[in-house]
Design a protein around this motif. Structure first.
Motif, PDB file in Angstrom:
ATOM      1  N   TYR A 158     -59.641 -29.117 -76.956  1.00  0.00           N
ATOM      2  CA  TYR A 158     -59.250 -27.714 -76.898  1.00  0.00           C
ATOM      3  C   TYR A 158     -60.395 -26.837 -77.394  1.00  0.00           C
ATOM      4  O   TYR A 158     -61.216 -27.256 -78.213  1.00  0.00           O
ATOM      5  N   ALA A 159     -60.428 -25.630 -76.862  1.00  0.00           N
ATOM      6  CA  ALA A 159     -61.407 -24.637 -77.306  1.00  0.00           C
ATOM      7  C   ALA A 159     -60.735 -23.273 -77.222  1.00  0.00           C
ATOM      8  O   ALA A 159     -60.272 -22.878 -76.146  1.00  0.00           O
ATOM      9  N   ILE A 160     -60.634 -22.579 -78.359  1.00  0.00           N
ATOM     10  CA  ILE A 160     -60.080 -21.228 -78.366  1.00  0.00           C
ATOM     11  C   ILE A 160     -61.189 -20.296 -77.896  1.00  0.00           C
ATOM     12  O   ILE A 160     -62.263 -20.249 -78.506  1.00  0.00           O
ATOM     13  N   VAL A 161     -60.944 -19.575 -76.794  1.00  0.00           N
ATOM     14  CA  VAL A 161     -62.003 -18.760 -76.195  1.00  0.00           C
ATOM     15  C   VAL A 161     -61.871 -17.270 -76.501  1.00  0.00           C
ATOM     16  O   VAL A 161     -62.828 -16.521 -76.302  1.00  0.00           O
ATOM     17  N   SER A 162     -60.709 -16.832 -76.992  1.00  0.00           N
ATOM     18  CA  SER A 162     -60.568 -15.436 -77.414  1.00  0.00           C
ATOM     19  C   SER A 162     -59.431 -15.320 -78.421  1.00  0.00           C
ATOM     20  O   SER A 162     -58.552 -16.168 -78.492  1.00  0.00           O
ATOM     21  N   GLY A 163     -59.485 -14.252 -79.207  1.00  0.00           N
ATOM     22  CA  GLY A 163     -58.465 -14.018 -80.220  1.00  0.00           C
ATOM     23  C   GLY A 163     -58.976 -14.338 -81.607  1.00  0.00           C
ATOM     24  O   GLY A 163     -60.152 -14.675 -81.802  1.00  0.00           O
ATOM     25  N   PRO A 164     -58.085 -14.277 -82.601  1.00  0.00           N
ATOM     26  CA  PRO A 164     -58.513 -14.425 -83.995  1.00  0.00           C
ATOM     27  C   PRO A 164     -59.052 -15.817 -84.343  1.00  0.00           C
ATOM     28  O   PRO A 164     -59.762 -15.972 -85.324  1.00  0.00           O
ATOM     29  N   TYR A 165     -58.739 -16.813 -83.546  1.00  0.00           N
ATOM     30  CA  TYR A 165     -59.226 -18.176 -83.804  1.00  0.00           C
ATOM     31  C   TYR A 165     -60.362 -18.556 -82.857  1.00  0.00           C
ATOM     32  O   TYR A 165     -60.714 -19.735 -82.752  1.00  0.00           O
ATOM     33  N   ALA A 166     -60.954 -17.576 -82.155  1.00  0.00           N
ATOM     34  CA  ALA A 166     -62.025 -17.843 -81.186  1.00  0.00           C
ATOM     35  C   ALA A 166     -63.130 -18.666 -81.829  1.00  0.00           C
ATOM     36  O   ALA A 166     -63.510 -18.434 -82.973  1.00  0.00           O
TER      37      ALA A 166
END
Length: 108
Positions: free
Chosen positions: A35-43
């Motif tokens: 997984y990779a968070i690409v936007s938002g507070p956990y980017a």
């Protein structure tokens, strides 16, 4: 008799929720997710985890995993209609409920 592979096995998807988007890449056997968070507070958060899944209906799966930092994630993803529901508890203990879209991504 073996269990058939889930629809998402060996594929990549972007889930987009209000304020957060992530790319999930599932292993060919459907037992692991990158997984990779690409936007938002956990980017910028990224990692890999073992995952478990259960078919709910045709093209609809409950998928869950625990990340290395202790965060827990549960999705109900409707791959046929491009919809995702997600619940996660972040490593800081905050709890999030989200709904949004699910889009296939091209292969690497």
């Amino acid at each position: 008799m073996s269990t058939p592979l889930p629809l998402f096995a060996g594929r990549r998807f972007r889930v987009s929720y209000d304020g957060l988007a992530a790319d999930n890449h599932y292993s060919a056997d459907g037992r692991h997710v990158q997984y990779a968070i690409v936007s938002g507070p956990y980017a910028g958060a990224r990692g890999a985890a073992d995952c478990q899944w259960q078919a709910i209906a045709e093209g609809v799966y409950a998928i869950s995993w625990q990340e290395a930092d202790g965060a827990t994630v549960v999705h109900v993803d409707d791959f046929g209609n491009g919809c995702s529901l997600a619940w996660f508890t972040a490593s800081d203990g905050s709890f999030h409920r989200m709904q949004g879209t699910l889009q296939p991504l091209p292969h690497d």
